[in-house]
Design an enzyme around this catalytic site. Structure first.
Site, mmCIF file in Angstrom:
data_model
loop_
_atom_site.group_PDB
_atom_site.id
_atom_site.type_symbol
_atom_site.label_atom_id
_atom_site.label_comp_id
_atom_site.label_asym_id
_atom_site.label_seq_id
_atom_site.Cartn_x
_atom_site.Cartn_y
_atom_site.Cartn_z
ATOM 1 N N GLU A 194 54.857 58.296 29.388
ATOM 2 C CA GLU A 194 55.572 59.552 29.603
ATOM 3 C C GLU A 194 55.793 59.780 31.096
ATOM 4 O O GLU A 194 54.953 59.398 31.911
ATOM 5 C CB GLU A 194 54.743 60.719 29.023
ATOM 6 C CG GLU A 194 54.309 60.447 27.582
ATOM 7 C CD GLU A 194 53.326 61.474 27.023
ATOM 8 O OE1 GLU A 194 53.299 62.611 27.534
ATOM 9 O OE2 GLU A 194 52.588 61.127 26.086
ATOM 10 N N GLU A 305 57.982 70.543 26.638
ATOM 11 C CA GLU A 305 56.759 70.829 25.886
ATOM 12 C C GLU A 305 56.014 71.941 26.611
ATOM 13 O O GLU A 305 55.949 71.940 27.839
ATOM 14 C CB GLU A 305 55.873 69.572 25.818
ATOM 15 C CG GLU A 305 54.507 69.789 25.176
ATOM 16 C CD GLU A 305 53.635 68.529 25.160
ATOM 17 O OE1 GLU A 305 52.534 68.596 24.596
ATOM 18 O OE2 GLU A 305 54.029 67.498 25.725
#
Length: 390
Positions: A194, A305
């Site tokens: 990520e 997120e």
């Protein structure tokens, strides 16, 4: 645990993380950036990396990378005149053969639930589009607004991400915008790489927007971490520090700033490389760190997120992206543009069959589109708590 024993444990951990510096630079935001010799970086504490020969450059870049730069140069002339840099650059640079490492201090570690959990994500924080099982939605308190592709073998992903500084309601919450390169099932063996930007008071002790990376090979349980907070990622770049503040950031109806992130698997060595902007190859995750990703990724996700810890029993007001909903468009809502995937011939390609996912679209939402200049893009984000998201 007695405080003196805890202090000792924290000190031991700091000694492990903070390597001897050739030079240290005080950043205006309070960070200290240590210029650490490239061969003394945290990665080399890993037993498998004891005799690793650092690869100073990838054997191959993905094809189709530089064509798109020519196209967009015209439209980003004004952007390129204010290149995004990191705040610490104002006070100096690291010499060649060193890498800049954000120094970890005692408070950083003490904010974590334990020394062991410092620098790690909580379990189950991966958006799992197909299983919009309501139980899962609030199980981890993580909420997402993402675009994704699956059903193929992927060897990398790219995006240009609008940079903002979202407001965080509680210090134990965060807001991030990133891409995920995923392999394996969403069970105990999930592999993930990520990269993106995040605001995380818990991790950094402030509300600055910072560049970050993350990896795990077992669904966030025992392996992996943010940035260089464990052995894994091997950095080769002396200019960009993982976890350092990004400057400037976008403002409402004002200048918009964005960062480009590319992560791809080198077909020759098999390592996963990361590039920031057009000029900075940052380093790589050696393929032995992973099981599924040692071969390829089965899903790519892009988006936002946040942690919703439901303070006072209501939805958090932590913002995702710019804190504005996608329909407000450019200058107000945050975007990802020119999203691409790398195929098995090491070519950057438009993603096919993009899906979107959000747990509660009244809190945070996502809208995709495509055009000539931005390729495939989407706007995403939202304010969290509002009259439709109690």
């Amino acid at each position: 645990m007695s405080t003196s024993r805890q202090k000792l444990e924290v000190q031991k951990h700091l000694n492990r993380l903070n390597k001897p510096a050739v030079k240290s630079i005080q950043s205006p935001d309070g960070d200290i950036i240590d210029c650490v010799h490239i061969s003394h970086q945290p990665a080399f504490d890993h037993p498998f990396l004891k005799d690793h020969k650092i690869q100073m450059r990838p054997s191959y870049h993905p094809e189709g990378l530089f064509e798109e730069n020519k196209v967009s140069e015209k439209s980003t002339k004004e952007k390129r005149s204010n290149p995004i840099t990191q705040l610490w650059h104002m006070n100096g640079r690291c010499p060649e053969d060193t890498i800049p490492v954000r120094r970890t201090n005692e408070d950083d570690v003490l904010r974590a639930s334990s020394v062991k959990r410092y620098g790690r994500k909580k379990h189950r924080s991966i958006p799992k589009p197909r299983s919009a099982d309501p139980d899962l939605v609030n199980e981890s308190g993580h909420q997402h607004a993402i675009a994704y592709v699956e059903g193929d073998k992927y060897y990398g992903a790219k995006a240009t991400i609008n940079v903002w500084e979202p407001k965080i309601q509680q210090p134990n919450e965060f807001s991030l915008s990133q891409l995920w390169i995923l392999g394996g099932s969403f069970g105990e063996d999930l592999n993930s790489i990520e990269a993106g930007w995040q605001v995380s008071p818990d991790l950094y002790g402030d509300n600055n927007t910072r560049l970050f990376t993350y990896w795990t090979s077992d669904a966030y349980q025992a392996t992996g971490c943010y940035n260089l907070l464990c052995s894994g990622f091997i950095q080769i770049n002396s200019e960009i520090a993982m976890g350092a503040s990004i400057s400037p950031v976008s403002a409402l109806r004002n200048s918009q700033y964005d960062i480009s992130i590319l992560v791809w698997k080198d077909p020759k060595e098999g390592h996963w490389w990361m590039q920031f902007g057009n000029d900075y190859v940052l380093g790589y995750w050696p393929s032995f760190l992973f099981s599924y990703l040692a071969d390829s990724a089965s899903m790519i996700e892009w988006g936002g997120e946040v942690v919703n810890s439901e303070p006072d029993g209501r939805h958090t007001s932590t913002q995702m992206g710019s804190g504005h909903f996608p329909e407000e468009g450019f200058g107000k809502a945050s975007y990802f543009r020119n999203i691409q995937v790398v195929d098995d011939s090491n070519n950057l390609k438009a993603p096919k069959g993009i899906g979107t996912f959000t747990e509660q679209s009244n809190c945070y939402d996502v809208q995709t589109g495509s055009n000539g200049d931005w390729g495939h893009y989407f706007y995403y984000g939202g304010p969290g708590r509002n009259s439709n998201c109690p």
